[in-house]
Design a protein around this motif. Structure first.
Motif, PDB file in Angstrom:
ATOM      1  N   LYS A  52     -20.932  31.064  16.441  1.00  0.00           N
ATOM      2  CA  LYS A  52     -20.441  32.157  15.461  1.00  0.00           C
ATOM      3  C   LYS A  52     -21.144  33.653  16.079  1.00  0.00           C
ATOM      4  CE  LYS A  52     -19.948  32.131  11.408  1.00  0.00           C
ATOM      5  NZ  LYS A  52     -20.140  32.139   9.892  1.00  0.00           N
ATOM      6  N   GLU A  58     -22.229  33.974  19.296  1.00  0.00           N
ATOM      7  CA  GLU A  58     -21.860  34.386  20.260  1.00  0.00           C
ATOM      8  C   GLU A  58     -20.441  34.966  20.398  1.00  0.00           C
ATOM      9  OE1 GLU A  58     -20.427  32.281  24.669  1.00  0.00           O
ATOM     10  OE2 GLU A  58     -21.252  31.010  23.352  1.00  0.00           O
ATOM     11  N   LEU A  59     -19.492  34.541  19.709  1.00  0.00           N
ATOM     12  CA  LEU A  59     -18.116  34.977  19.348  1.00  0.00           C
ATOM     13  C   LEU A  59     -18.334  36.291  18.786  1.00  0.00           C
ATOM     14  CD1 LEU A  59     -15.252  34.708  19.189  1.00  0.00           C
ATOM     15  CD2 LEU A  59     -15.626  33.605  17.009  1.00  0.00           C
ATOM     16  N   ASP A  60     -19.131  36.708  17.860  1.00  0.00           N
ATOM     17  CA  ASP A  60     -19.348  37.961  17.343  1.00  0.00           C
ATOM     18  C   ASP A  60     -19.622  39.029  18.293  1.00  0.00           C
ATOM     19  OD1 ASP A  60     -18.552  37.254  14.729  1.00  0.00           O
ATOM     20  OD2 ASP A  60     -20.532  37.123  13.891  1.00  0.00           O
ATOM     21  N   TRP A 102     -16.921  39.806  21.035  1.00  0.00           N
ATOM     22  CA  TRP A 102     -15.779  40.420  20.083  1.00  0.00           C
ATOM     23  C   TRP A 102     -16.147  41.875  19.644  1.00  0.00           C
ATOM     24  CZ3 TRP A 102     -11.029  40.310  21.142  1.00  0.00           C
ATOM     25  CH2 TRP A 102     -10.187  40.997  20.267  1.00  0.00           C
ATOM     26  N   ARG A 125     -13.036  33.456  26.900  1.00  0.00           N
ATOM     27  CA  ARG A 125     -14.184  32.678  26.071  1.00  0.00           C
ATOM     28  C   ARG A 125     -13.887  32.770  24.710  1.00  0.00           C
ATOM     29  NH1 ARG A 125     -17.684  28.520  25.808  1.00  0.00           N
ATOM     30  NH2 ARG A 125     -19.469  29.085  24.725  1.00  0.00           N
ATOM     31  N   VAL A 126     -13.282  34.043  24.265  1.00  0.00           N
ATOM     32  CA  VAL A 126     -13.157  34.368  22.875  1.00  0.00           C
ATOM     33  C   VAL A 126     -12.061  33.323  22.162  1.00  0.00           C
ATOM     34  CG1 VAL A 126     -12.208  36.036  21.245  1.00  0.00           C
ATOM     35  CG2 VAL A 126     -13.871  36.648  22.793  1.00  0.00           C
ATOM     36  N   ARG A 127     -11.126  33.135  23.159  1.00  0.00           N
ATOM     37  CA  ARG A 127      -9.921  32.411  22.755  1.00  0.00           C
ATOM     38  C   ARG A 127     -10.676  31.008  22.595  1.00  0.00           C
ATOM     39  NH1 ARG A 127      -7.066  35.466  26.275  1.00  0.00           N
ATOM     40  NH2 ARG A 127      -7.289  33.679  27.996  1.00  0.00           N
ATOM     41  N   LEU A 143     -13.690  29.890  21.965  1.00  0.00           N
ATOM     42  CA  LEU A 143     -14.700  29.820  20.881  1.00  0.00           C
ATOM     43  C   LEU A 143     -13.896  29.691  19.426  1.00  0.00           C
ATOM     44  CD1 LEU A 143     -17.233  32.137  22.052  1.00  0.00           C
ATOM     45  CD2 LEU A 143     -17.479  29.616  21.649  1.00  0.00           C
ATOM     46  N   ARG A 144     -12.862  30.600  19.376  1.00  0.00           N
ATOM     47  CA  ARG A 144     -11.823  30.588  18.032  1.00  0.00           C
ATOM     48  C   ARG A 144     -11.159  29.386  18.056  1.00  0.00           C
ATOM     49  NH1 ARG A 144      -9.494  36.663  18.444  1.00  0.00           N
ATOM     50  NH2 ARG A 144     -11.201  37.954  17.294  1.00  0.00           N
TER      51      ARG A 144
END
Length: 162
Positions: free
Chosen positions: A15, A17-19, A22, A61-63, A65-66
């Motif tokens: 989470k 890493e995603l934050d 993004w 990477r965001v796609r 991870l989500r």
């Protein structure tokens, strides 16, 4: 297919890493792309090309991870696990020659960049599941079966009663 289990610590790490990607890194790279695009001819603009490439990597990477976070099941240690090897256990094992290994059994998303972690999907972890201290686990290897003995089982973040 990989197991969808993850420890609470591993989930928080994904989470974060995603934050970061993004909310911090992507806006920074987007500004660089906008600046580089304002310079004119993009076909010969190395800054523009490089930052667009970075932006594509970030978006990819965001796609990932989500989608991945959506399917993960967070598994925290519980009192029922104490004394036996299950997901999330920190285990010390010893072979017949006296060589020891220590690692934590975690989800496949948590093993990268960690020397002392193995995936729950690995043959070693599968052989150790439900074992207690002093039990032997037979692990199938390309060179034949190897016997390991469980020396210690611990669940990080979970206090064992004394």
């Amino acid at each position: 297919m990989a197991t969808n289990l993850i420890t609470p610590e591993g989930f928080e790490k994904l989470k974060k890493e995603l934050d970061y990607l993004w909310l911090e890194y992507r806006p920074e790279i987007t500004k660089k792309v906008t600046w580089a695009a304002s310079l004119g001819d993009r076909s010969e603009n190395a800054d523009y090309k490089e930052n667009k490439r970075l932006l594509r990597q970030i978006d990819s990477r965001v796609r990932f991870l989500r989608k991945r976070i959506e399917h993960l099941k967070v598994v925290a240690p519980s009192a029922q696990q104490l004394g036996k090897v299950f997901f999330g256990a920190q285990v010390e094992i010893e072979d017949e020659q006296g060589n020891t290994l220590e690692f934590r059994i975690v989800g496949p998303d948590e093993i990268y960049g960690q020397k002392e972690a193995i995936s729950i999907d690995s043959p070693m972890a599968r052989a150790l599941l439900k074992k207690s201290v002093d039990d032997e686990a037979v692990v199938a290897t390309p060179n034949g079966d190897k016997v390991w003995y469980v020396n210690r089982i611990n669940y990080p973040g979970f206090e064992t009663p004394t």
